[in-house]
Design a protein around this motif. Structure first.
Motif, short mmCIF file in Angstrom:
data_model
loop_
_atom_site.label_atom_id
_atom_site.label_comp_id
_atom_site.label_asym_id
_atom_site.label_seq_id
_atom_site.Cartn_x
_atom_site.Cartn_y
_atom_site.Cartn_z
N ALA A 109 -5.86 -11.99 17.96
CA ALA A 109 -4.97 -12.97 17.31
C ALA A 109 -4.61 -14.10 18.26
CB ALA A 109 -3.72 -12.26 16.81
N GLY A 110 -5.15 -14.07 19.48
CA GLY A 110 -4.97 -15.20 20.40
C GLY A 110 -3.84 -15.06 21.40
N ALA A 111 -3.22 -13.87 21.45
CA ALA A 111 -2.07 -13.68 22.35
C ALA A 111 -2.50 -13.58 23.81
CB ALA A 111 -1.32 -12.41 21.98
N ARG A 112 -1.59 -13.98 24.71
CA ARG A 112 -1.76 -13.66 26.13
C ARG A 112 -1.14 -12.28 26.36
NH1 ARG A 112 0.72 -17.25 31.00
NH2 ARG A 112 2.51 -17.24 29.59
N LEU A 113 -1.80 -11.47 27.20
CA LEU A 113 -1.35 -10.09 27.38
C LEU A 113 -0.89 -9.80 28.80
CD1 LEU A 113 -4.08 -8.19 25.33
CD2 LEU A 113 -1.80 -8.91 24.60
N ILE A 114 0.14 -8.97 28.87
CA ILE A 114 0.62 -8.45 30.15
C ILE A 114 0.49 -6.94 30.09
CG2 ILE A 114 2.65 -8.16 31.61
CD1 ILE A 114 3.64 -10.87 30.58
N PHE A 115 -0.22 -6.36 31.04
CA PHE A 115 -0.41 -4.90 31.06
C PHE A 115 0.47 -4.28 32.14
CE2 PHE A 115 -4.31 -6.58 29.23
CZ PHE A 115 -4.55 -5.71 28.18
N PHE B 189 -0.86 -8.33 35.27
CA PHE B 189 -0.78 -6.89 35.50
C PHE B 189 0.40 -6.55 36.40
CE2 PHE B 189 -5.05 -8.39 34.93
CZ PHE B 189 -5.57 -7.52 33.98
N TYR B 190 1.12 -5.49 36.02
CA TYR B 190 2.26 -5.05 36.84
C TYR B 190 2.30 -3.53 36.84
CZ TYR B 190 3.71 -9.82 35.89
OH TYR B 190 3.74 -11.18 35.77
N GLU B 191 2.72 -2.96 37.97
CA GLU B 191 2.93 -1.51 38.04
C GLU B 191 4.34 -1.24 37.52
OE1 GLU B 191 1.85 0.20 41.86
OE2 GLU B 191 3.58 1.54 41.68
N CYS B 192 4.48 -0.23 36.68
CA CYS B 192 5.82 0.10 36.17
C CYS B 192 5.90 1.58 35.76
CB CYS B 192 6.18 -0.80 34.99
SG CYS B 192 7.87 -0.55 34.41
N ASP B 193 6.48 2.39 36.62
CA ASP B 193 6.74 3.79 36.30
C ASP B 193 8.06 3.81 35.53
OD1 ASP B 193 7.59 6.40 36.20
OD2 ASP B 193 7.20 6.83 38.30
N VAL B 194 8.03 4.22 34.28
CA VAL B 194 9.23 4.11 33.43
C VAL B 194 10.31 5.14 33.74
CG1 VAL B 194 8.02 2.95 31.53
CG2 VAL B 194 8.25 5.46 31.52
N THR B 195 10.06 6.03 34.72
CA THR B 195 11.14 6.94 35.13
C THR B 195 12.02 6.28 36.19
OG1 THR B 195 9.79 7.96 36.88
CG2 THR B 195 9.74 9.01 34.71
N ASP C 190 13.35 -2.85 36.21
CA ASP C 190 14.04 -4.13 36.43
C ASP C 190 13.16 -5.11 37.20
OD1 ASP C 190 16.19 -3.23 35.04
OD2 ASP C 190 17.40 -2.70 36.79
N GLN C 191 12.51 -4.59 38.25
CA GLN C 191 11.64 -5.47 39.06
C GLN C 191 10.47 -5.99 38.23
OE1 GLN C 191 10.40 -3.29 42.54
NE2 GLN C 191 12.39 -3.49 43.52
N THR C 192 9.90 -5.14 37.39
CA THR C 192 8.75 -5.54 36.58
C THR C 192 9.14 -6.69 35.65
OG1 THR C 192 7.83 -3.32 36.66
CG2 THR C 192 7.06 -4.74 34.87
N PHE C 193 10.28 -6.54 34.96
CA PHE C 193 10.64 -7.58 33.98
C PHE C 193 11.17 -8.84 34.66
CE2 PHE C 193 9.80 -4.06 31.25
CZ PHE C 193 9.19 -4.68 30.17
N VAL D 110 13.47 0.08 28.84
CA VAL D 110 12.54 -1.05 28.81
C VAL D 110 13.07 -2.16 27.88
CG1 VAL D 110 10.28 -1.64 27.83
CG2 VAL D 110 10.45 0.22 29.49
N ALA D 111 13.65 -1.78 26.76
CA ALA D 111 14.19 -2.78 25.81
C ALA D 111 15.31 -3.58 26.48
CB ALA D 111 14.71 -2.08 24.55
N ARG D 112 16.15 -2.88 27.24
CA ARG D 112 17.27 -3.56 27.92
C ARG D 112 16.74 -4.57 28.95
NH1 ARG D 112 20.11 0.72 29.03
NH2 ARG D 112 19.30 0.97 31.13
N ALA D 113 15.71 -4.16 29.68
CA ALA D 113 15.14 -5.06 30.70
C ALA D 113 14.37 -6.22 30.06
CB ALA D 113 14.23 -4.26 31.63
N ALA D 114 13.77 -5.95 28.90
CA ALA D 114 12.96 -7.00 28.24
C ALA D 114 13.83 -8.02 27.52
CB ALA D 114 11.99 -6.35 27.25
N LYS D 115 15.04 -7.62 27.14
CA LYS D 115 15.90 -8.49 26.31
C LYS D 115 16.05 -9.93 26.85
CE LYS D 115 20.65 -9.02 25.17
NZ LYS D 115 21.96 -8.58 25.61
N PRO D 116 16.40 -10.11 28.12
CA PRO D 116 16.54 -11.50 28.59
C PRO D 116 15.24 -12.29 28.60
CG PRO D 116 16.96 -9.92 30.39
CD PRO D 116 16.81 -9.13 29.14
N VAL D 117 14.11 -11.58 28.68
CA VAL D 117 12.81 -12.27 28.70
C VAL D 117 12.36 -12.60 27.27
CG1 VAL D 117 10.58 -12.32 29.90
CG2 VAL D 117 12.32 -10.69 30.63
N MET D 118 12.94 -11.88 26.29
CA MET D 118 12.60 -12.15 24.87
C MET D 118 13.60 -13.17 24.32
SD MET D 118 11.40 -8.35 23.59
CE MET D 118 10.76 -8.96 22.04
#
Ligand code: NDP
Ligand code: KAL
Length: 256
Positions: A31-37, A62-68, A74-77, A128-136
């Motif tokens: 669909a033409g999106a740019r992706l972040i893995f 690309f970013y490393e992110c262990d969700v535990t 926080d650093q990833t987002f 993850v949702a909390r960290a993503a909120k300011p970027v969204m």
């Protein structure tokens, strides 16, 4: 409407080409999106990069992110915000339970095993949702993956079923909190797909046969079909949908 050109999406949980996250990445890319893995540890960086490099279109990040690890999240987002400023959606395709807790009786689940499954498979969505909120900052869609075993008892799914029930409820509470920021939160309940997570699990063939015999569509779903459902949920086509669990499972969940 529907095209994702000019938009950026985070995809968490690609382990290999069989991953549901990879199906989602392919649909968003088409669909033409740019992706972040993001991947759990350095060990998985190369396989994820190699796969992403097969995609055409905007270059992936690309970013490393262990969700535990809250600090890692926080650093990833923060790094994502620094590098791309805005993201328009996120696919959370992450779950884990100790293998020994995925057989026998749920009754035997240990405290540690219970906490591990919930930490990685349910709480991580909230973190993850909390960290993503300011970027969204322009709003968007968060999608997670769930399974029927969180609604009904499915043999061997055990503690993962309890974690998915928690994940499903988290989707509703997060949707309520984030709606005022134009962020929608939904889950896809996928039918069984042979992925690395499903590997080595006894009875998987039996489960697939049951789907082929009893699901309304009489076949299993594919990563691509789940990917297209995620694309729908993360696009403007689903702008009125939040707090929802959509079953992409050949209709199996409706059969009694
Ligand atoms: P995969 O094995 O391909 O993906 C699971 C992913 O979880 C891996 O990429 C793994 O990362 C990641 N993960 C585990 N622990 C962590 C962690 N601490 N931090 C970051 N990532 C982590 O399996 P699926 O594609 O099947 O699973 C994706 C989602 O789909 C899961 O939520 C699963 O429950 C759900 N689902 C799967 C179904 C199926 O039949 N396959 C059916 C319904 C739902 P890494 O490889 O880097 O360790
Ligand atoms: C009823 C079904 C049969 C299978 C029972 C339990 C499946 C649980 C899924 C869970 C995510 C699997 C694991 O956590 C596996 C883990 O203990 C060992 N594997 C790994 O560590 C690999 C290397 C990594 C990549 O895996 C993870 N997860 O990190 C459920 C079936 C029919 C549907 C499925 C598979 C549902 C689901 O939620 O995945």
């Amino acid at each position: 409407m529907g095209s994702l050109e000019g938009r950026t999406y985070v995809v968490m949980g690609v382990a290999n080409k069989r991953s549901i996250a990879w199906g989602i990445a392919q649909s968003l890319n088409k669909a033409g999106a740019r992706l972040i893995f993001t991947y759990a540890s350095e060990r998985f960086e190369k396989p994820v990069r190699d796969l992403a490099n097969t995609l055409e279109g905007p270059e992936s990040l690309f970013y490393e992110c262990d969700v535990t690890n809250d600090e890692a999240i926080d650093q990833t987002f923060a790094a994502i915000q620094n590098d791309v400023e805005v993201i328009h959606g996120l696919a959370h395709c992450i779950a884990f339970a100790n293998r020994e807790e995925l057989k026998g009786e749920y009754l035997d689940t240990s405290r540690d095993g219970f906490l591990t499954a919930h930490n990685i498979s349910a709480y991580s969505l909230t973190a993850v949702a909390r960290a993503a909120k300011p970027v969204m900052s322009e709003g968007g869609g968060i999608v997670t993956l769930t399974y029927l075993g969180g609604e009904k008892v499915v043999e061997n799914y055990n503690v993962m079923g309890i974690a998915k029930a928690s994940l499903d409820a988290s989707v509703k509470y997060l949707a309520n909190d984030l709606g005022k920021h134009k962020i929608r939160v939904n889950a896809i309940s996928a039918g069984p797909i042979r992925t690395l997570s499903a590997k080595g699990i006894g009875d998987f063939n039996k489960i697939l046969t049951e789907i082929e015999e009893r699901a309304p569509l009489r076949r299993a779903v594919t990563q691509e079909e789940v990917g297209d459902t995620a694309y729908f949920l993360m696009s403007d086509l689903a702008r009125g949908v939040t707090g929802e669990v959509i079953h992409c499972d050949s209709g199996y969940n409706i059969v009694g």
